[in-house]
Design a protein around this motif. Structure first.
Motif, PDB file in Angstrom:
ATOM      1  N   TYR A  32       0.811  -1.214   0.000  1.00 23.93           N
ATOM      2  CA  TYR A  32       0.000   0.000   0.000  1.00 23.93           C
ATOM      3  C   TYR A  32       0.850   1.272   0.000  1.00 23.93           C
ATOM      4  O   TYR A  32       0.337   2.357  -0.288  1.00 23.93           O
ATOM      5  CB  TYR A  32      -0.945   0.006   1.194  1.00 23.93           C
ATOM      6  CG  TYR A  32      -2.195  -0.824   0.986  1.00 23.93           C
ATOM      7  CD1 TYR A  32      -3.177  -0.429   0.082  1.00 23.93           C
ATOM      8  CD2 TYR A  32      -2.387  -2.009   1.695  1.00 23.93           C
ATOM      9  CE1 TYR A  32      -4.318  -1.188  -0.116  1.00 23.93           C
ATOM     10  CE2 TYR A  32      -3.529  -2.774   1.504  1.00 23.93           C
ATOM     11  CZ  TYR A  32      -4.495  -2.363   0.600  1.00 23.93           C
ATOM     12  OH  TYR A  32      -5.614  -3.118   0.404  1.00 23.93           O
ATOM     13  N   ASN A  33       2.123   1.166   0.319  1.00 23.66           N
ATOM     14  CA  ASN A  33       3.002   2.330   0.227  1.00 23.66           C
ATOM     15  C   ASN A  33       3.224   2.750  -1.220  1.00 23.66           C
ATOM     16  O   ASN A  33       3.603   3.892  -1.497  1.00 23.66           O
ATOM     17  CB  ASN A  33       4.358   2.028   0.872  1.00 23.66           C
ATOM     18  CG  ASN A  33       4.279   1.935   2.378  1.00 23.66           C
ATOM     19  OD1 ASN A  33       3.421   2.568   2.998  1.00 23.66           O
ATOM     20  ND2 ASN A  33       5.154   1.149   2.974  1.00 23.66           N
ATOM     21  N   HIS A  34       2.994   1.807  -2.162  1.00 22.77           N
ATOM     22  CA  HIS A  34       3.234   2.079  -3.578  1.00 22.77           C
ATOM     23  C   HIS A  34       1.960   2.056  -4.419  1.00 22.77           C
ATOM     24  O   HIS A  34       1.900   2.703  -5.463  1.00 22.77           O
ATOM     25  CB  HIS A  34       4.201   1.032  -4.153  1.00 22.77           C
ATOM     26  CG  HIS A  34       5.528   0.984  -3.483  1.00 22.77           C
ATOM     27  ND1 HIS A  34       6.571   1.815  -3.830  1.00 22.77           N
ATOM     28  CD2 HIS A  34       5.986   0.207  -2.464  1.00 22.77           C
ATOM     29  CE1 HIS A  34       7.624   1.552  -3.077  1.00 22.77           C
ATOM     30  NE2 HIS A  34       7.298   0.579  -2.235  1.00 22.77           N
TER      31      HIS A  34
ATOM     32  N   ASN B  21      -7.743  -1.239  -8.354  1.00 23.79           N
ATOM     33  CA  ASN B  21      -7.935  -0.601  -9.657  1.00 23.79           C
ATOM     34  C   ASN B  21      -6.670   0.113 -10.112  1.00 23.79           C
ATOM     35  O   ASN B  21      -6.307   0.080 -11.294  1.00 23.79           O
ATOM     36  CB  ASN B  21      -9.105   0.386  -9.606  1.00 23.79           C
ATOM     37  CG  ASN B  21     -10.446  -0.307  -9.653  1.00 23.79           C
ATOM     38  OD1 ASN B  21     -10.559  -1.452 -10.085  1.00 23.79           O
ATOM     39  ND2 ASN B  21     -11.487   0.387  -9.211  1.00 23.79           N
ATOM     40  N   ASP B  22      -6.000   0.775  -9.169  1.00 20.68           N
ATOM     41  CA  ASP B  22      -4.741   1.442  -9.475  1.00 20.68           C
ATOM     42  C   ASP B  22      -3.713   0.420  -9.953  1.00 20.68           C
ATOM     43  O   ASP B  22      -2.978   0.645 -10.923  1.00 20.68           O
ATOM     44  CB  ASP B  22      -4.239   2.170  -8.222  1.00 20.68           C
ATOM     45  CG  ASP B  22      -2.868   2.797  -8.414  1.00 20.68           C
ATOM     46  OD1 ASP B  22      -2.602   3.283  -9.520  1.00 20.68           O
ATOM     47  OD2 ASP B  22      -2.071   2.799  -7.450  1.00 20.68           O
ATOM     48  N   LEU B  23      -3.694  -0.736  -9.307  1.00 23.98           N
ATOM     49  CA  LEU B  23      -2.724  -1.773  -9.657  1.00 23.98           C
ATOM     50  C   LEU B  23      -3.026  -2.365 -11.040  1.00 23.98           C
ATOM     51  O   LEU B  23      -2.118  -2.565 -11.850  1.00 23.98           O
ATOM     52  CB  LEU B  23      -2.752  -2.878  -8.599  1.00 23.98           C
ATOM     53  CG  LEU B  23      -1.788  -4.044  -8.813  1.00 23.98           C
ATOM     54  CD1 LEU B  23      -0.351  -3.559  -8.937  1.00 23.98           C
ATOM     55  CD2 LEU B  23      -1.907  -5.029  -7.650  1.00 23.98           C
TER      56      LEU B  23
ATOM     57  N   ALA C 161      -1.788  -2.877 -16.823  1.00 31.95           N
ATOM     58  CA  ALA C 161      -2.170  -2.703 -18.223  1.00 31.95           C
ATOM     59  C   ALA C 161      -1.275  -1.654 -18.890  1.00 31.95           C
ATOM     60  O   ALA C 161      -0.884  -1.802 -20.052  1.00 31.95           O
ATOM     61  CB  ALA C 161      -3.632  -2.299 -18.330  1.00 31.95           C
ATOM     62  N   GLY C 162      -0.954  -0.599 -18.155  1.00 32.37           N
ATOM     63  CA  GLY C 162      -0.082   0.440 -18.687  1.00 32.37           C
ATOM     64  C   GLY C 162       1.289  -0.090 -19.043  1.00 32.37           C
ATOM     65  O   GLY C 162       1.883   0.319 -20.051  1.00 32.37           O
TER      66      GLY C 162
ATOM     67  N   GLN D 198      -8.002   6.714 -17.954  1.00 29.68           N
ATOM     68  CA  GLN D 198      -6.840   6.149 -17.264  1.00 29.68           C
ATOM     69  C   GLN D 198      -5.646   6.095 -18.220  1.00 29.68           C
ATOM     70  O   GLN D 198      -5.818   6.017 -19.449  1.00 29.68           O
ATOM     71  CB  GLN D 198      -7.155   4.752 -16.748  1.00 29.68           C
ATOM     72  CG  GLN D 198      -8.145   4.711 -15.608  1.00 29.68           C
ATOM     73  CD  GLN D 198      -7.559   5.284 -14.323  1.00 29.68           C
ATOM     74  OE1 GLN D 198      -6.366   5.155 -14.060  1.00 29.68           O
ATOM     75  NE2 GLN D 198      -8.392   5.922 -13.525  1.00 29.68           N
ATOM     76  N   PRO D 199      -4.419   6.125 -17.677  1.00 25.50           N
ATOM     77  CA  PRO D 199      -3.217   6.155 -18.519  1.00 25.50           C
ATOM     78  C   PRO D 199      -3.130   5.063 -19.588  1.00 25.50           C
ATOM     79  O   PRO D 199      -2.716   5.366 -20.717  1.00 25.50           O
ATOM     80  CB  PRO D 199      -2.075   6.037 -17.494  1.00 25.50           C
ATOM     81  CG  PRO D 199      -2.626   6.674 -16.269  1.00 25.50           C
ATOM     82  CD  PRO D 199      -4.086   6.287 -16.245  1.00 25.50           C
ATOM     83  N   PRO D 200      -3.505   3.796 -19.308  1.00 20.74           N
ATOM     84  CA  PRO D 200      -3.382   2.784 -20.387  1.00 20.74           C
ATOM     85  C   PRO D 200      -4.197   3.144 -21.623  1.00 20.74           C
ATOM     86  O   PRO D 200      -3.705   3.046 -22.754  1.00 20.74           O
ATOM     87  CB  PRO D 200      -3.907   1.500 -19.725  1.00 20.74           C
ATOM     88  CG  PRO D 200      -3.734   1.718 -18.264  1.00 20.74           C
ATOM     89  CD  PRO D 200      -3.957   3.178 -18.049  1.00 20.74           C
TER      90      PRO D 200
END
Length: 230
Positions: A53-55, A60-62, A67-68, A115-117
């Motif tokens: 969780y520090n990163h 969803n973020d992961l 995918a990115g 989202q970035p991807p």
């Protein structure tokens, strides 16, 4: 495409976002989105969920980061193409192969607007479409047409492959059976399906996809050309 080794670190090693994403890709490929949990990640990384969780802020973020990374790898592989038509074709085929290797990627691209991807994909395609000289008012339509074709056909191909693997089906046998069935259709009611039934035995999904991309590119190029008077 991108693979990670299980148990990639010990507790004494510093944990990085890149390591987390690499293991997430490995888990997604093996177990799908349902199998990607912070508990599973922690086990593979030999750490506690808190360190992850520090990163990473959320699942969803992961998934978006994973995918990115796949999309970025496709971009790097196709970066040698200098003409816009070749760029679209290379990027499209790269994504087709990526979705085949990582079936979850197609679904992620279609449900994560902004989202970035997705932005990476649209930016790459959009720049190539613009370089073809497409009128400004048609750039978005042309770009989305290519995108929808890639994720639609790529996702369909990946889903078929997963279905076949899950049921231990042999592709050649399935196509042969389908070809026989179509060839036996009433040619008066199904003239098209009846006529191409035998072609199904030897058709290649990737070659069909590439031919479709070429059709789309040809249409885009034609739309960008100034109309000529008779």
């Amino acid at each position: 495409m991108i693979q990670a080794k299980r148990k990639v670190r010990g507790r004494e090693a510093a944990l990085s976002r890149a390591q987390i994403v690499a293991v997430a890709i490995d888990l997604l490929d093996r177990d799908g989105e349902e199998g990607l949990t912070f508990k599973a990640l922690a086990s593979q990384l030999a750490t506690g969920p808190g360190a992850i969780y520090n990163h990473i802020t959320s699942k969803n973020d992961l998934i978006a980061a994973a995918a990115g990374e796949i999309v970025a790898a496709v971009q790097r592989d196709g970066s040698a193409c200098i003409d816009p038509q070749g760029s679209i074709r290379a990027f499209a085929l790269g994504l087709f192969d990526a979705i085949d290797a990582h079936p979850w990627v197609g679904a992620v691209l279609t449900r994560m607007p902004g989202q970035p991807p997705l932005l990476r994909v649209l930016e790459t395609l959009g720049q190539a479409v613009r370089a073809l000289g497409v009128p400004v008012g048609n750039e978005w339509t042309a770009t989305v047409a290519v995108f929808n074709y890639i994720v639609g056909v790529g996702g369909h191909n990946a889903a078929n492959a997963q279905f076949a693997r899950a049921r231990a089906l042999d592709r050649d046998e399935v196509l042969a059976s389908l070809a026989r069935a179509w060839s036996e259709l009433d040619p008066a009611e199904y003239p098209f399906a009846h006529s191409i039934g035998t072609q199904l035995r030897t058709h290649d999904d990737r070659a069909d996809f590439a031919a479709g991309i070429d059709f789309i590119i040809a249409g885009i190029v034609a739309s960008a050309s100034p109309a000529t008077s008779p």
